[in-house]
Design a protein around this motif. Structure first.
Motif, PDB file in Angstrom:
ATOM      1  N   GLY A  85      41.669  43.681  50.977  1.00  7.92           N
ATOM      2  CA  GLY A  85      42.416  42.776  50.183  1.00  7.92           C
ATOM      3  C   GLY A  85      43.905  42.525  50.386  1.00  7.92           C
ATOM      4  N   LEU A  86      44.339  43.638  51.482  1.00 12.62           N
ATOM      5  CA  LEU A  86      45.783  43.623  51.613  1.00 12.62           C
ATOM      6  C   LEU A  86      46.172  43.554  53.115  1.00 12.62           C
ATOM      7  CD1 LEU A  86      47.117  46.387  49.084  1.00 12.62           C
ATOM      8  CD2 LEU A  86      47.738  44.061  48.937  1.00 12.62           C
ATOM      9  N   PRO A 107      40.488  39.534  46.113  1.00  7.21           N
ATOM     10  CA  PRO A 107      39.322  40.352  45.424  1.00  7.21           C
ATOM     11  C   PRO A 107      38.169  40.563  46.488  1.00  7.21           C
ATOM     12  CG  PRO A 107      39.426  37.983  44.509  1.00  7.21           C
ATOM     13  CD  PRO A 107      40.682  38.258  45.494  1.00  7.21           C
ATOM     14  N   LEU A 108      37.532  41.475  46.306  1.00 10.11           N
ATOM     15  CA  LEU A 108      36.253  41.931  47.225  1.00 10.11           C
ATOM     16  C   LEU A 108      35.088  41.032  46.965  1.00 10.11           C
ATOM     17  CD1 LEU A 108      35.519  43.927  49.519  1.00 10.11           C
ATOM     18  CD2 LEU A 108      34.681  45.398  47.961  1.00 10.11           C
ATOM     19  N   ARG A 123      37.278  26.867  39.209  1.00  6.92           N
ATOM     20  CA  ARG A 123      36.485  27.154  40.486  1.00  6.92           C
ATOM     21  C   ARG A 123      36.716  28.509  41.177  1.00  6.92           C
ATOM     22  NH1 ARG A 123      35.287  21.529  43.482  1.00  6.92           N
ATOM     23  NH2 ARG A 123      33.849  22.891  44.785  1.00  6.92           N
ATOM     24  N   ILE A 124      38.085  28.915  40.829  1.00  3.26           N
ATOM     25  CA  ILE A 124      38.797  30.027  41.711  1.00  3.26           C
ATOM     26  C   ILE A 124      38.846  31.159  40.461  1.00  3.26           C
ATOM     27  CG2 ILE A 124      40.776  30.884  42.592  1.00  3.26           C
ATOM     28  CD1 ILE A 124      41.117  27.999  43.749  1.00  3.26           C
ATOM     29  N   HIS A 125      38.321  32.437  40.836  1.00  7.26           N
ATOM     30  CA  HIS A 125      38.493  33.570  39.896  1.00  7.26           C
ATOM     31  C   HIS A 125      39.832  33.873  39.646  1.00  7.26           C
ATOM     32  CE1 HIS A 125      36.367  37.178  38.547  1.00  7.26           C
ATOM     33  NE2 HIS A 125      37.439  37.660  38.824  1.00  7.26           N
ATOM     34  N   PRO A 126      40.158  34.228  38.155  1.00  5.10           N
ATOM     35  CA  PRO A 126      41.501  34.400  37.663  1.00  5.10           C
ATOM     36  C   PRO A 126      42.297  35.577  38.765  1.00  5.10           C
ATOM     37  CG  PRO A 126      39.943  34.581  36.076  1.00  5.10           C
ATOM     38  CD  PRO A 126      39.045  34.335  37.231  1.00  5.10           C
ATOM     39  N   LEU A 152      40.123  41.562  39.720  1.00  5.66           N
ATOM     40  CA  LEU A 152      39.454  42.460  40.640  1.00  5.66           C
ATOM     41  C   LEU A 152      38.301  43.083  39.814  1.00  5.66           C
ATOM     42  CD1 LEU A 152      42.494  44.472  42.239  1.00  5.66           C
ATOM     43  CD2 LEU A 152      41.284  42.213  43.175  1.00  5.66           C
ATOM     44  N   GLU A 153      37.961  42.606  38.845  1.00  2.00           N
ATOM     45  CA  GLU A 153      36.730  42.986  37.993  1.00  2.00           C
ATOM     46  C   GLU A 153      35.603  41.999  37.828  1.00  2.00           C
ATOM     47  OE1 GLU A 153      38.908  46.704  35.689  1.00  2.00           O
ATOM     48  OE2 GLU A 153      38.186  44.915  34.658  1.00  2.00           O
TER      49      GLU A 153
END
Length: 379
Positions: free
Chosen positions: A81-82, A220-221, A233-236, A243-244
């Motif tokens: 992620g980095l 996020p993984l 449509r995009i994860h917060p 990340l959860e």
């Protein structure tokens, strides 16, 4: 059975850990998925665990403690992620495959440049060499705090200072040390600390996480259900939700919280001193036995509670099997997912037998292990 495989997982947990898991299974709903009492109970318990761990690691905000299934998932999340295509990453020969394989994957798929601070035959790294590597435009340092093979500690305050000096990120694998060694993310310039719950934190398997210092944005993984912003449509992006994705292991996290609370109540220093006493007793008892070779640097007693050894030229698996079947002592043989360190130690073919101690082990158990090693070596 004498259990001396605590570096793999602590078998003996505080009784309140099992009780917390049981109560969670009976009373906890799905955190963040409703407003009824059961889901609120889950949210409270999970947040309480975040708070305890944030305090333990000196992470500035409880919501920056993110839960995963283990340190492997946490390290994959942080590393993938980095680190971007073509960037330079510095790591060490001491690393577990949970660090090495994500880095090798990025090397192969995204062309990252990977440099290693090499280990000497005692399992120690050269910090001046590490600094020279980081100076060469490194995006990040990724390294362990304590070797799962030798028990040697890395001076993470020194590594953090190097990272801060050259503007590199510092991603720490604290799998062997979280819960038994004091770690101050802010003082030590640690950007991301990855931990597992089932070792020195006395939590259940299937728990772990990462603590993020500052406003780092980590890709996020995995993405999916979050309980909020359903129509986006995009994860917060906000932590910890960012990340959860999906339902957390709330039952396990409740147990992890109980384990961390036990450490807080008992005192980390008390746990450390007991484990060091057992480790030193074992080391002193076996180091002069004819045929025994011990790996690691024992010039200091600030180290993880691990002693890895071999007896004559016996295969490590055969020794571990005899310890189990004849003496009822559980140890770990083989390569310990640490391939580069075995190469440095010259134990690729033989492996090593690892004895690892925990707060619930006793002096009597350690003496029995010493006697068993002496008998095997005399055969």
């Amino acid at each position: 059975m004498i259990y001396l495989d605590n570096a793999a997982t602590t078998l003996h947990k505080p009784p309140e850990v099992a009780e917390a898991v049981l109560q969670a299974m009976m009373h906890m709903g799905n955190s963040g998925r409703g407003a009824h009492e059961e889901t609120l109970t889950a949210s409270r318990r999970i947040y309480e665990t975040r708070e305890i761990l944030a305090g333990m690691f000196h992470c500035p905000q409880a919501q920056n403690v993110v839960f995963t299934l283990n340190s492997t998932e946490a390290l994959n999340t942080a590393i993938q992620g980095l680190i971007g295509p073509g960037e330079h990453v510095v790591t060490t020969d001491l690393e577990h495959n949970s660090v090495l394989r994500p880095l090798y994957r990025l090397e192969q798929e995204k062309g990252i440049r990977l440099s290693f601070a090499e280990s000497d035959t005692r399992g120690c790294i050269d910090y001046d060499r590490l600094e020279l590597l980081v100076k060469d435009n490194a995006k990040a340092i990724v390294c362990t705090h304590g070797s799962n093979l030798t028990g040697n500690l890395v001076d993470i305050a020194r590594v953090g200072k190097i990272a801060d000096t050259y503007g590199a990120l510092f991603i720490l694998d604290a799998s062997q040390t979280a819960g038994v060694f004091p770690i101050d993310m802010q003082e030590m310039h640690i950007d991301v600390l990855c931990f597992t719950g089932h070792k020195s934190l006395f939590g259940p398997q299937g728990t772990g996480g990462l603590a993020v210092c500052g406003d780092l944005e980590i890709r996020p993984l995995k993405v999916g259900g979050s309980g909020i912003r359903t129509f986006d449509r995009i994860h917060p992006k906000e932590l910890p939700t960012g990340l959860e994705a999906g339902t957390l292991n709330g039952h396990g996290i409740a147990g992890l919280g109980a384990g961390a609370a036990f450490i807080e109540k008992t005192g980390m220093d008390r746990i450390f001193r007991h484990e060091q006493r057992l480790t030193r007793t074992f080391y002193e008892g076996v180091k002069d036995i004819d045929g025994v070779t011990i790996y690691g640097d024992f010039s200091t007693w600030m180290r993880a509670p691990i002693v890895a050894l071999n007896i004559w030229d016996y295969d490590s698996s055969e020794v571990s099997d005899e310890l189990s079947q004849v003496y009822d002592i559980a140890t770990r043989p083989g390569a310990h997912c640490a391939p580069r360190l075995h190469q440095a130690l010259g134990t690729v073919e033989q492996g090593a037998v690892r004895f690892s101690f925990s707060y619930y082990n006793t002096e009597e158990e350690v003496q029995a292990a010493i006697d068993a090693v002496r008998k095997i070596a005399s055969e």
